[in-house]
Scaffold this active site. Structure first.
Site, PDB file in Angstrom:
ATOM      1  CB  ILE A 192      93.587   0.145 -15.867  1.00  0.00           C
ATOM      2  CG1 ILE A 192      95.089  -0.160 -15.838  1.00  0.00           C
ATOM      3  CG2 ILE A 192      92.933  -0.380 -17.144  1.00  0.00           C
ATOM      4  CD1 ILE A 192      95.881   0.374 -16.985  1.00  0.00           C
ATOM      5  CE  LYS A 193      85.892   5.606 -17.794  1.00  0.00           C
ATOM      6  NZ  LYS A 193      85.518   6.976 -18.251  1.00  0.00           N
TER       7      LYS A 193
END
EC number: 2.3.1.245
Length: 291
Positions: A202-203
């Site tokens: 996840i960014k």
């Protein structure tokens, strides 16, 4: 083929030594197939389980924004100083030399521009093409709370399904619209939804209050976005705080290629992420490398 009369029985079977199979202990990847773990181990340095990504995929909706006018002039000299490249397939094929030998996270969402609703995206890359390009992960935006939330979540689901079939990790990027609150509650919601859908990375954005809760509530690695250009010392402090509170790396663009000394900035970020350098010392490294 060995001669049949020259085959000898093995002698050293290490009877007293248990067989070892060293695990890649990246958060959330223990049940993944070998190919998925192998790709993730190129994205995240196994020595630290952290990563420094250089994002230069902005042109897919912004065009030739400041610092990205010429990839070959402004960005290519940075390749050797980063761990991972994040770009589109058009730039990868036309501007990144195959001999660069850096893992790639491929931007796989698109079909919009800054002139329209940003959340209205589609999957823009077939998984077969991602495999053909030998990338290590594919990435797409997820816009929780936006007009096209449902479509963006479906995009992640599609990439996860196809990626699982072929051993390709998916990175979900939490997009934030102009009317959305950038706080712990929102990013906890967005990151958890993306992870629940199967995203492997996840960014998201760093927040000053409650970021450790975002990380703790997300079962897969989080890397932070650099966001808008900040003064170098401030950007390094943000990196340090994020890593100190559990982030597994950074994926920075403007804070690198819009810096007055991009290579020096990358080296300073590397020191923070992989060597736990404090912000003040990292900034001194930046000044030294700049000079």
């Amino acid at each position: 083929m060995a001669d049949l009369d020259d085959i000898k029985d093995g002698k050293d079977f290490g009877i007293d030594t248990p067989q070892k199979n060293t695990l890649f202990e990246l958060k959330g990847c223990g049940a993944l197939d070998w190919g998925m773990q192998s790709r993730l181990s190129r994205v995240f340095n196994p020595a630290t389980n952290k990563t420094v990504m250089l994002a230069f995929d902005h042109g897919y909706f912004q065009g030739p924004t400041t610092g990205l006018e010429r990839i070959d002039i402004n960005i290519a000299p940075l390749f050797e100083h980063t761990d991972v490249l994040m770009c589109t397939r058009g730039i990868l094929r036309s501007q990144v030399p195959p001999a660069t030998n850096k893992p790639v996270v491929l931007r796989a969402s698109g079909a919009n521009s800054m002139l329209t609703e940003l959340s209205n995206e589609a999957v823009a890359v077939a998984m077969e093409d991602a495999l053909r390009l030998n990338v290590c992960a594919v990435a797409a935006q997820v816009y929780i709370g936006s007009e096209y939330e449902h479509q963006s979540i479906k995009n992640i689901i599609k990439l996860v399904d196809q990626g699982t079939r072929f051993g390709m990790p998916t990175m979900a990027v939490t997009g934030v619209g102009k009317d959305m609150a950038r706080d712990q509650r929102y990013f906890s919601l967005a990151t958890r939804i993306a992870a629940e859908m199967g995203a492997n990375i996840i960014k998201t954005y760093y927040v000053d209050s409650g970021f450790e809760r975002i990380v703790a509530g997300c079962p897969v690695p989080i890397v932070i976005a650099g966001g808008k250009k900040l003064p170098e010392q401030e950007a390094l402090s943000m990196c340090y705080q994020a890593i100190d509170q559990g982030a597994s790396g950074v994926d920075m663009g403007r804070n690198i290629f819009q810096s007055e000394a991009p290579i020096a900035m990358l080296k300073a970020v590397q020191a923070v992420v992989h060597h736990n350098e404090k912000p003040d010392q990292a900034y001194q490294l930046f000044l030294h490398e700049k000079a």
